[in-house]
Design an enzyme around this catalytic site. Structure first.
Site: not given
Length: 511
Positions: A430, A482
């Site tokens: 993006t 994560h």
């Protein structure tokens, strides 16, 4: 004395644009800050306002020409022009078309009535919301001419008429949620007179609403603001933009021709002595299906993933020099501009190969590693963010990537992307830099495990070999899950991007 019209700053990562259309002609009079023309970049459309009031004496950049930031577009001289006369001409021509259609013999009697139904919208999509009608009851339509727009979770879909004929009825209203195969309208086969049937007045309330729209595109944000301030509606303005879009210049022209709003509303709103009056000034608009889905998925991503963002910066000197050196030759040979997205796409592919966890996703208790590279490219539109996918980016050349991305951007603005073009991405890029963003923390596009955020290029002092140099720098952000990606892997991924962009020869040598 004349005033120059020049290309404004388009964002530090955007250096050129294409002239899309002029709202004015040579000899027209303009007021200060009135939109004169529209420029298109790789991502957005920009209106260029008049720097001063006067008369357009010269237009130097024609529609379709590519111009750089600061380039001369035209000249404004002193004195009044002929905008009023020119504005009347198209109107007169438009009026003259209706009688011509009315004079045609009507042959609508006795034709077969065909249903217009909701088409298949993709295997995972079972319903859609009726967006807006392009026609009304009594209008004649050609075969395959769009008559209604549907909004799904991902895209807007135009539904065409199966035959040429006359619209007999609409079976749904704007805002209705309908399933695949549901009947939207009925069309009687055979030629009909649109102007003649229109004289009957809106046959139903369902078909009256579409007539208030100047076209099948929502009004430009600047035009919406101008209409709100003037107290007029889109039905009072004739849109001259793409697909009938109402532009700010159209609103100004309508006001000059005498369009007026409710004069009683403004004073009442200004007094606003209580919270009840404040509520009366609010506008409550139902969220579109696309906007609701975007909101839900972004929140789901935050609730589900253990999301973390790591940052780095990159010196854009080498890529900018390389692009400047070869952009003209590149465009001449391949018919497309050489932008930054191809460099970052190739750099991402290399980094994903080195750090495969960023290209993986969680499926139940399994980790699924993707040995292919489908890059989602986030594109902002008036209706929300969409993410079309460049499939097998590792197998594409720089030119192929640039052509694919520019095509996505153009069709996204026109609402013409297909569902299959926005499915199957493994990683997303993006670019907030086109809007001026210095730094951000992008949200994951679930179920992907990584998204790269690009930002604006900014001249900053950096230490190079013990000396302070001014270099074009960009902050990069990698948001990652994560649960899948460790901190070391995330940092390594961004370092690989930095190395490839600062030394683009590594991309050619696959290093």
């Amino acid at each position: 004395m004349s005033t120059e019209i020049r290309v404004p700053t388009l964002g530090e990562s955007v250096t050129e644009a294409t002239v899309a259309q002029w709202y004015k002609s040579e000899g027209d009079s303009v007021s200060a800050d009135e939109p004169l023309l529209e420029l298109e970049t790789d991502k957005v459309s920009v209106e260029v306002p008049a720097p001063a009031a006067g008369k357009i004496t010269e237009i130097t950049a024609k529609p379709g020409e590519t111009v750089e930031v600061g380039a001369l577009l035209g000249q404004i001289g002193e004195g009044a022009g002929n905008s009023t006369q020119k504005a009347d001409a198209p109107k007169a021509e438009a009026k003259s078309e209706a009688p011509a259609k009315a004079d045609a013999p009507a042959k609508s009697a006795g034709g077969d009535v065909q249903d217009v139904t909701v088409p298949a919208l993709g295997e995972s999509v079972t319903e859609a919301t009726v967006g807006q009608f392009m026609k009304k009851v009594g209008d004649s339509v050609a075969a395959d001419e769009a008559i209604v727009e549907l909004e799904t979770d991902k895209v807007s879909v135009e539904v065409p008429s199966p035959v040429a004929g006359v619209i007999k009825s609409f079976e749904v209203a704007e805002g209705d949620t309908i399933g695949v195969g549901a009947v939207i309208a009925k069309v009687e086969a055979g030629a009909g007179g649109a102007a003649q049937d229109t004289d009957k007045g809106g046959a139903t309330t369902k078909s009256a609403a579409p007539a208030e729209s100047s076209g099948d595109m929502p009004a430009a944000p600047s035009a919406q603001k101008a209409m709100k301030e003037a107290g007029i509606s889109a039905s009072q303005v004739e849109g001259t933009g793409k697909r009938g879009q109402v532009l700010k210049g159209d609103v100004i022209a309508a006001l000059e021709k005498g369009a007026t709003g409710s004069s009683a509303e403004a004073p009442a709103a200004k007094r606003a002595p209580s919270g009840e009056d404040d509520a009366a000034r609010e506008e409550r608009v139902p969220m579109s299906r696309l906007r609701r889905t975007i909101a839900k998925r972004l929140k789901d991503a935050q609730n589900t993933a253990a999301m973390l963002t790591t940052f780095n910066d990159v010196d854009m000197t080498a890529v900018m020099d390389l692009r400047k050196q070869y952009k003209d030759v590149f465009e001449k040979k391949h018919g497309t501009k050489l932008g930054f997205m191809a460099f970052f796409s190739k750099a991402c592919v290399q980094a994903l190969r080195d750090v495969p966890a960023v290209n993986a996703e969680i499926d139940g208790n399994d980790l699924v590693y993707k040995n292919y590279y489908h890059l989602g490219i986030a594109v902002g539109t008036d209706k929300g963010l969409v993410v079309p996918v460049v499939r097998d980016a590792d197998e594409l050349s720089f030119a192929d990537i640039e052509k694919t991305i520019s095509g996505f951007g153009r069709r996204a603005r026109d609402g013409q992307l297909k569902l299959e073009e926005m499915q199957g991405g493994t990683f997303t890029i993006t670019n907030g830099g086109i809007y001026g963003s210095l730094m951000s923390t992008p949200i994951l596009n679930a179920p992907q495990s990584g998204i790269l955020g690009m930002h604006r290029i900014e001249q900053r002092p950096v230490a190079i070999n013990g000396e302070v140099k001014i270099r074009p720098m960009m902050y990069l952000a990698l948001s990652y899950d994560h649960r899948v990606v460790d901190g070391k892997e995330a940092v390594t991924f961004l370092v690989r991007i930095k190395e490839a962009i600062e030394d683009p020869q590594r991309l050619l040598l696959d290093l």
